[in-house]
Write a protein that holds these residues in place. Structure first.
Motif, mmCIF file in Angstrom:
data_model
loop_
_atom_site.group_PDB
_atom_site.id
_atom_site.type_symbol
_atom_site.label_atom_id
_atom_site.label_comp_id
_atom_site.label_asym_id
_atom_site.label_seq_id
_atom_site.Cartn_x
_atom_site.Cartn_y
_atom_site.Cartn_z
ATOM 1 N N GLN A 45 41.482 68.555 58.145
ATOM 2 C CA GLN A 45 41.624 67.140 58.472
ATOM 3 C C GLN A 45 41.166 66.842 59.900
ATOM 4 O OE1 GLN A 45 45.509 65.608 57.235
ATOM 5 N NE2 GLN A 45 45.555 67.110 55.576
ATOM 6 N N ILE A 59 44.872 68.037 51.307
ATOM 7 C CA ILE A 59 46.247 67.723 51.722
ATOM 8 C C ILE A 59 47.238 68.738 51.155
ATOM 9 C CG2 ILE A 59 45.836 65.259 52.090
ATOM 10 C CD1 ILE A 59 47.139 64.747 49.315
ATOM 11 N N LEU A 77 50.168 65.958 55.068
ATOM 12 C CA LEU A 77 49.739 64.585 54.814
ATOM 13 C C LEU A 77 50.745 63.622 55.415
ATOM 14 C CD1 LEU A 77 50.587 63.645 51.135
ATOM 15 C CD2 LEU A 77 51.518 65.632 52.275
#
Length: 185
Positions: A45, A59, A77
């Motif tokens: 991410q 995630i 997440l």
């Protein structure tokens, strides 16, 4: 460090194998696996890390996706309030769930699946879960929205179930009774 080449893809038999309960205290290997799975998600991410290591953003990541039959997965997440959820769930269980269901309108994806699989994947809208932390503490939490969907997706992996197994083959976009779509913002 886990990279995309360490993530096994659909068709590999380990993805269809039920994982085994993990014993405590964790071995060094199990602790390292837990830390590396979570670190993959954090790295995936981060735009710089994605670019540098050619990572696919994710995630959630289950141990059997990295060819280990341990009953654990990592999630990283935000919840519906924008709070960061970042943890490894060991020997996870759903202890209760809503009657109401949900699904992601745009469909689910998976780091082990290199194709788009269109269709609605029915999930419980709200779940109460229990799992052990890497330090051997029991954790109980209520999840809804994307965290609930992701938890169920990863728990399915630990049971040898792929998300597309839950899509209605005859009509992938058939209305799901008692379901409200989850819309990603």
């Amino acid at each position: 460090m886990i990279l995309m080449e360490h993530i096994i893809r659909e068709g590999h038999p380990v993805l269809r194998t039920r994982t085994e309960e993990v014993t405590f205290p964790l071995t060094k290997e199990d602790r390292k696996l837990a830390e590396e799975m979570l670190q993959y998600l954090i790295n995936s991410q981060d735009e710089e890390m994605v670019e540098k290591y050619n990572l696919r953003p994710g995630i959630g990541l289950a141990a059997n996706q990295v060819n280990s039959l341990k009953r654990m997965f990592a999630l990283h997440l935000e919840d519906d309030k924008g709070e960061q959820l970042s943890f490894v769930a060991i020997n996870p269980k759903i202890v209760s769930h809503s009657v109401e269901q949900t699904y992601i309108e745009s469909g689910e994806g998976c780091l082990s699946v290199d194709r788009v699989v269109p269709g609605y994947v029915p999930r419980y809208a709200r779940i109460t879960v229990k799992f052990m932390t890497v330090d051997g503490k029991e954790q109980k939490m209520r999840l809804k929205g994307l965290p609930a969907i992701a938890f169920q997706h990863e728990l399915d992996h630990l049971n040898g179930i792929m998300f597309f197994d839950r899509i209605n083959e005859q009509n992938p976009f058939a209305e799901i009774p008692d379901a409200t779509p989850f819309i990603r913002e």
